[in-house]
Enzyme design. Structure first.
Site, PDB file in Angstrom:
ATOM      1  N   GLU A 117       3.194 -69.827  33.493  1.00 14.64           N
ATOM      2  CA  GLU A 117       2.467 -69.309  32.328  1.00 14.64           C
ATOM      3  C   GLU A 117       2.270 -70.390  31.267  1.00 14.64           C
ATOM      4  OE1 GLU A 117       1.095 -66.596  32.715  1.00 14.64           O
ATOM      5  OE2 GLU A 117       2.362 -65.227  33.871  1.00 14.64           O
ATOM      6  N   HIS A 141       8.099 -65.073  26.652  1.00 13.71           N
ATOM      7  CA  HIS A 141       7.584 -64.014  27.514  1.00 13.71           C
ATOM      8  C   HIS A 141       8.741 -63.421  28.314  1.00 13.71           C
ATOM      9  CE1 HIS A 141       5.376 -61.800  30.482  1.00 13.71           C
ATOM     10  NE2 HIS A 141       5.726 -62.616  31.455  1.00 13.71           N
ATOM     11  N   HIS A 143      10.276 -59.506  30.443  1.00 11.69           N
ATOM     12  CA  HIS A 143       9.921 -58.271  31.148  1.00 11.69           C
ATOM     13  C   HIS A 143      10.851 -57.128  30.723  1.00 11.69           C
ATOM     14  CE1 HIS A 143       8.308 -60.904  34.772  1.00 11.69           C
ATOM     15  NE2 HIS A 143       7.570 -61.017  33.683  1.00 11.69           N
ATOM     16  N   GLU A 171      13.062 -49.788  11.006  1.00 18.02           N
ATOM     17  CA  GLU A 171      12.893 -51.213  10.669  1.00 18.02           C
ATOM     18  C   GLU A 171      11.636 -51.818  11.295  1.00 18.02           C
ATOM     19  OE1 GLU A 171      16.572 -52.556  12.654  1.00 18.02           O
ATOM     20  OE2 GLU A 171      15.316 -54.114  13.514  1.00 18.02           O
ATOM     21  N   HIS A 212       3.508 -55.278  32.734  1.00 21.76           N
ATOM     22  CA  HIS A 212       4.072 -56.604  33.009  1.00 21.76           C
ATOM     23  C   HIS A 212       5.160 -57.004  32.004  1.00 21.76           C
ATOM     24  CE1 HIS A 212       3.219 -61.073  34.193  1.00 21.76           C
ATOM     25  NE2 HIS A 212       4.420 -60.931  33.693  1.00 21.76           N
TER      26      HIS A 212
END
Ligand code: 2HA
Ligand code: ZN
Length: 275
Positions: A117, A141, A143, A171, A212
């Site tokens: 990525e 990134h 999952h 919050e 994803h």
């Protein structure tokens, strides 16, 4: 003195370990990149390879990242292994003077490339650096399961996701007053998802990838990890409440409550997401 004694390396590795502990990085899932400060590059320079790797074209380009240095997780590498062998699972990359190629100057000693990525991370660094006047340094990134589950339930719009998350923990509107963007399902790893995500990251500091995971950004590791954590916890509360209630919520944080939180904490909520 080892390279891992340098505070920025230590903090980066700790964040990988924390993400693994949270269960967000099954197998080789997820990736983390950090745009280094010049003084951090200087601290790491004595550990650089005698001969750097070859220059590799990224397929994307950014003027405002020419000559920058990035820490990155390796493609196919497991977050779980990062603390055990950082030199085999991470790399330090130099970007060329045209802002379109990288080469490895430290790490991935058993071979390999930066995360698949990296084009997405690179474009998002460019967009976030511009949007925050140079403050943004981290793209993360992961999952996280509850947030991914939400992408099977809600319409895939920024408004629907932002409202559901804001309403799921008091919050949230303080932590991400600008809301979250949503990228529809796309093939990961390529230039298309990179461009779609970076378009959203002009406005948002986090973007959901349908079915994803999540892309989150921030000026430092604490803020970025905290953003990922806050969003995922809100998603967990949302799902817990919906499933315990048989799909129905009796009450929630209303729009005027959200406005009151924003006023008290001095943040500006994205008004078009309120009714
Ligand atoms: O690194 O998470 O999106 C594996 C991934 C790809
Ligand atoms: Zn992923």
């Amino acid at each position: 003195m080892k390279i891992t004694d340098i505070p920025v390396m230590n903090d980066y590795i700790r964040m990988c370990a924390d993400g693994w502990d949270q269960g967000w990085h099954e197998r080789n899932g997820g990736n983390l990149t950090y745009r280094m400060r010049p003084e951090e590059v200087d601290q790491c320079r004595p550990f650089f390879k005698e001969t750097p790797g070859d220059w590799v074209d990224m397929g994307v380009q950014a003027d405002n990242l020419k000559g920058e240095y990035f820490l990155s997780t390796g493609s196919g590498k497991y977050f779980r292994n990062v603390p055990l062998a950082p030199q085999d699972n991470l790399c330090l990359l130099e970007i060329d003077g045209e802002g379109k190629r990288w080469r490895i100057v430290w790490g991935l000693e058993q071979g390999g490339r930066p995360t698949s990525e990296f084009p997405s991370h690179f474009l998002n660094h460019s967009v976030r650096k511009a949007a925050t006047k140079g403050e943004n340094r981290v793209i993360y990134h992961a999952h996280p399961a509850n947030l991914i589950a939400m992408t099977y339930l809600l319409p895939l719009t920024a408004r629907d996701f932002t409202r559901a998350l804001w309403q799921s923990a008091t919050e949230c509107p303080v932590v991400f007053p600008g809301g979250v963007g949503v990228v529809p399902w796309m093939v990961p790893g390529g230039a298309d998802i990179a461009l779609a995500t970076s378009k959203l990251m002009k406005e948002y500091d986090a973007a959901v990838w349908a079915h994803h995971g999540l892309f989150a950004s921030g000026p430092d590791f604490d803020t970025t990890f905290g953003l990922m954590h806050t969003i995922e916890k809100a998603a967990q509360i949302y799902l817990l409440a919906l499933s315990a209630g048989g799909g129905k919520l009796r009450q929630t944080i209303e729009d005027n409550d959200l406005r009151a939180i924003a006023k008290e904490f001095g943040v500006t909520l994205r008004e078009e997401f309120l009714d």
